[in-house]
Write an enzyme that holds these catalytic residues in place. Sequence first.
Site, PDB file in Angstrom:
ATOM      1  N   HIS A   1      28.791  56.222  43.520  1.00  0.00           N
ATOM      2  CA  HIS A   1      28.137  57.277  42.740  1.00  0.00           C
ATOM      3  C   HIS A   1      26.980  56.707  41.932  1.00  0.00           C
ATOM      4  CE1 HIS A   1      31.081  60.380  43.612  1.00  0.00           C
ATOM      5  NE2 HIS A   1      32.046  59.523  43.352  1.00  0.00           N
TER       6      HIS A   1
ATOM      7  N   ARG B   1      37.817  28.376  45.152  1.00  0.00           N
ATOM      8  CA  ARG B   1      38.021  27.212  46.027  1.00  0.00           C
ATOM      9  C   ARG B   1      37.003  27.264  47.156  1.00  0.00           C
ATOM     10  NH1 ARG B   1      43.015  24.653  45.454  1.00  0.00           N
ATOM     11  NH2 ARG B   1      42.972  23.868  47.582  1.00  0.00           N
TER      12      ARG B   1
ATOM     13  N   ALA C   1      44.380  39.130  46.190  1.00  0.00           N
ATOM     14  CA  ALA C   1      44.878  40.478  45.926  1.00  0.00           C
ATOM     15  C   ALA C   1      44.313  41.005  44.609  1.00  0.00           C
ATOM     16  CB  ALA C   1      46.402  40.461  45.867  1.00  0.00           C
TER      17      ALA C   1
END
Length: 244
Positions: free
Chosen positions: A132, A202, A179
């Site tokens: 948006h 990493r 996650a």
Amino acid sequence: MSRRLAGDRLRLLRWRAVHWAWDAAQRAGVVTADTPAGRRFAAFGRGSMAAFPPGAVFGERSIAIGADTLIGPFVSLSAGMVPGQDLGPVPVLQIGDRCVIGRGSHIVAHHSLVIGDDVFTGPYVYVTDQNHGYADPEMPIGRQLPLNAAVRIGSGSWLGAGAVVLPGACIGRNVVIAAGSVVRGTVPDRCVAAGVPARVVRRYQPGEGWSPTSGADRPTGSGTAGPGFGELVEGFAQSPDPPR
């Protein structure tokens, strides 16, 4: 006593019937290249399957799926704003070969969203090439023109559960997105990115293997998710080193 036994047996029969019917529907509802639903796509490769029940799926003529790819249940795949929208001859959503899209994920394309080969996602991942706009502070945000920016996810990458990939993101090859991360900008090849916004934590160095990076590393570029969006995300993350 006999009535109670009869009632228990009836409940057991109902339970078995419901679960048998659900299992049968799941098997029968799978989408493959040979089904009417599969033939609606711009391409649906041999060996690919989309599990039943699906999420919201529309704009199939602008969606191309490679071979041996698995789309999990409740996954939403969409191209365009509404079903039937003409987006031109080139598919705006392309998913490569041997990918796995996790349960409940949303892949929402309007402009150009390309997922390479052998990309796996956990459940409930959200990827989009449109956001948006909110340039006008007086107009409802939902009524303002959206902003598009191409998204690329490199082959061999893994996106963990609940990851969000924003417009303009370019993820390299063999990348791990942790996650719950929110990805914008460019993430280089062979690294691990985590956080909100995602930062490289990493990297793989030839001859040295995987090594942690400094806390200052982060993807380059802010994409075009909307004016000031990068700063907004940084604020939510309470980053000690906001972008200038």
